[in-house]
Motif scaffolding. Structure first.
Motif, PDB file in Angstrom:
ATOM      1  N   LEU A   9       9.331   7.777   0.619  1.00 61.83           N
ATOM      2  CA  LEU A   9       8.120   8.402   0.101  1.00 61.83           C
ATOM      3  C   LEU A   9       7.274   7.376  -0.644  1.00 61.83           C
ATOM      4  O   LEU A   9       7.793   6.360  -1.107  1.00 61.83           O
ATOM      5  CB  LEU A   9       8.465   9.544  -0.878  1.00 61.83           C
ATOM      6  N   CYS A  10       5.990   7.669  -0.787  1.00 60.83           N
ATOM      7  CA  CYS A  10       5.113   6.827  -1.599  1.00 60.83           C
ATOM      8  C   CYS A  10       5.479   7.070  -3.059  1.00 60.83           C
ATOM      9  O   CYS A  10       5.568   8.215  -3.487  1.00 60.83           O
ATOM     10  CB  CYS A  10       3.656   7.200  -1.346  1.00 60.83           C
ATOM     11  N   SER A  11       5.690   5.998  -3.824  1.00 53.71           N
ATOM     12  CA  SER A  11       6.133   6.169  -5.211  1.00 53.71           C
ATOM     13  C   SER A  11       4.994   6.617  -6.131  1.00 53.71           C
ATOM     14  O   SER A  11       5.232   7.008  -7.263  1.00 53.71           O
ATOM     15  CB  SER A  11       6.719   4.860  -5.745  1.00 53.71           C
ATOM     16  N   ARG A  12       3.764   6.556  -5.632  1.00 58.79           N
ATOM     17  CA  ARG A  12       2.627   6.917  -6.485  1.00 58.79           C
ATOM     18  C   ARG A  12       2.247   8.388  -6.348  1.00 58.79           C
ATOM     19  O   ARG A  12       1.884   9.041  -7.317  1.00 58.79           O
ATOM     20  CB  ARG A  12       1.433   6.036  -6.123  1.00 58.79           C
ATOM     21  N   CYS A  13       2.337   8.923  -5.103  1.00 55.77           N
ATOM     22  CA  CYS A  13       1.900  10.306  -4.898  1.00 55.77           C
ATOM     23  C   CYS A  13       2.996  11.206  -4.330  1.00 55.77           C
ATOM     24  O   CYS A  13       2.789  12.409  -4.185  1.00 55.77           O
ATOM     25  CB  CYS A  13       0.666  10.349  -4.006  1.00 55.77           C
ATOM     26  N   GLY A  14       4.149  10.622  -3.996  1.00 57.22           N
ATOM     27  CA  GLY A  14       5.271  11.435  -3.523  1.00 57.22           C
ATOM     28  C   GLY A  14       5.125  11.911  -2.091  1.00 57.22           C
ATOM     29  O   GLY A  14       5.888  12.769  -1.638  1.00 57.22           O
ATOM     30  N   VAL A  19      -1.548   0.714   3.658  1.00 59.53           N
ATOM     31  CA  VAL A  19      -1.579   1.511   2.426  1.00 59.53           C
ATOM     32  C   VAL A  19      -1.256   2.970   2.731  1.00 59.53           C
ATOM     33  O   VAL A  19      -1.339   3.410   3.881  1.00 59.53           O
ATOM     34  CB  VAL A  19      -2.965   1.404   1.714  1.00 59.53           C
ATOM     35  N   CYS A  20      -0.897   3.712   1.696  1.00 58.31           N
ATOM     36  CA  CYS A  20      -0.595   5.139   1.825  1.00 58.31           C
ATOM     37  C   CYS A  20      -1.874   5.881   2.227  1.00 58.31           C
ATOM     38  O   CYS A  20      -2.912   5.729   1.574  1.00 58.31           O
ATOM     39  CB  CYS A  20      -0.069   5.672   0.490  1.00 58.31           C
ATOM     40  N   ALA A  21      -1.820   6.669   3.282  1.00 60.72           N
ATOM     41  CA  ALA A  21      -2.997   7.397   3.764  1.00 60.72           C
ATOM     42  C   ALA A  21      -3.398   8.512   2.805  1.00 60.72           C
ATOM     43  O   ALA A  21      -4.515   9.025   2.870  1.00 60.72           O
ATOM     44  CB  ALA A  21      -2.720   7.978   5.150  1.00 60.72           C
ATOM     45  N   ALA A  22      -2.521   8.873   1.878  1.00 59.48           N
ATOM     46  CA  ALA A  22      -2.837   9.937   0.928  1.00 59.48           C
ATOM     47  C   ALA A  22      -3.463   9.396  -0.356  1.00 59.48           C
ATOM     48  O   ALA A  22      -4.421   9.963  -0.866  1.00 59.48           O
ATOM     49  CB  ALA A  22      -1.578  10.744   0.591  1.00 59.48           C
ATOM     50  N   CYS A  23      -2.927   8.274  -0.886  1.00 60.85           N
ATOM     51  CA  CYS A  23      -3.418   7.806  -2.193  1.00 60.85           C
ATOM     52  C   CYS A  23      -3.903   6.360  -2.194  1.00 60.85           C
ATOM     53  O   CYS A  23      -4.437   5.891  -3.194  1.00 60.85           O
ATOM     54  CB  CYS A  23      -2.338   7.987  -3.260  1.00 60.85           C
ATOM     55  N   GLY A  24      -3.684   5.618  -1.112  1.00 59.40           N
ATOM     56  CA  GLY A  24      -4.181   4.243  -1.040  1.00 59.40           C
ATOM     57  C   GLY A  24      -3.271   3.190  -1.637  1.00 59.40           C
ATOM     58  O   GLY A  24      -3.620   2.003  -1.653  1.00 59.40           O
TER      59      GLY A  24
HETATM   60 FE    FE Z   1       0.669   7.696  -1.863  1.00 64.43          FE
END
Ligand code: FE
Length: 188
Positions: A150-155, A101-106
């Motif tokens: 990039l993560c599509s949820r948090c960029g 998972v994205c370490a910034a937003c999960g």
């Molecule tokens: Fe993210």
């Protein structure tokens, strides 16, 4: 005089054609040629859709908020598009089953099922868990033409995608370990 006038009109016509050709060759033709000369983009675009679109991210935080939430290394890589050291990062050799998972937003990004050993020094996946989970952008930094992932949820910046991966996609998502958290899970 008629001959002279006809010559002047002829010269104008030739000049206009020359200017038109010049504008065509400098402004239009290179764009078309570069797309053909860069198969990486055409293949990635085919797989991922337009790599130069503007994306509006669901999670919007100020850089100050990100700085408070993330560790120094996470902030440098995820928010400042940094790159961690190859080979000695956390997930490079990991074969543990689970979801990355994205370490910034999960947001769920990659599965251990598409992870493979690329030899590059960073975790590599031949596909994202879901095409919608990641966003791509043209990246012309470092004197290279690459496609940023990039993560599509948090960029947040994850890494880059290259066209030297294994089948079935032929793509290599080269991702920083710091940008990921592995949620262990039995994938059978
Ligand atoms: Fe993210």
């Amino acid at each position: 005089m008629d001959i002279y006038r006809n010559f002047k009109i002829g010269a104008w016509v030739v000049s206009l054609i020359a200017v038109g050709f010049f504008l065509y060759s400098t402004m239009i033709a290179p764009a078309g040629n570069s797309a053909n000369q860069n198969p990486q983009h055409s293949k990635i675009d085919t797989a991922m859709g337009d790599s130069d679109h503007q994306h509006t991210y669901e999670i919007k935080k100020t850089e100050e908020e990100w700085r408070k939430e993330l560790t120094g290394a996470e902030y440098r890589i995820l928010r400042n598009k940094g790159t961690e050291m190859p080979y000695i990062n956390e997930y490079y050799k990991t074969e543990t089953e689970g979801i990355y998972v994205c370490a910034a937003c999960g947001q769920e990004l990659f599965s251990s099922e598409t992870k493979y050993h690329s030899g590059s020094g960073w975790p590599a996946f031949y596909a994202p868990l879901d095409k919608e989970a990641i966003d791509t952008k043209a990246d012309n930094s470092m004197f290279m033409t690459r496609t940023e992932v990039l993560c599509s949820r948090c960029g947040s910046h994850l890494g880059h995608v290259f066209e030297d991966g294994p089948e079935p996609t032929g793509l290599r998502y080269c991702v920083n370990s710091v940008a990921l958290d592995l949620i262990k899970q039995d994938m059978d």
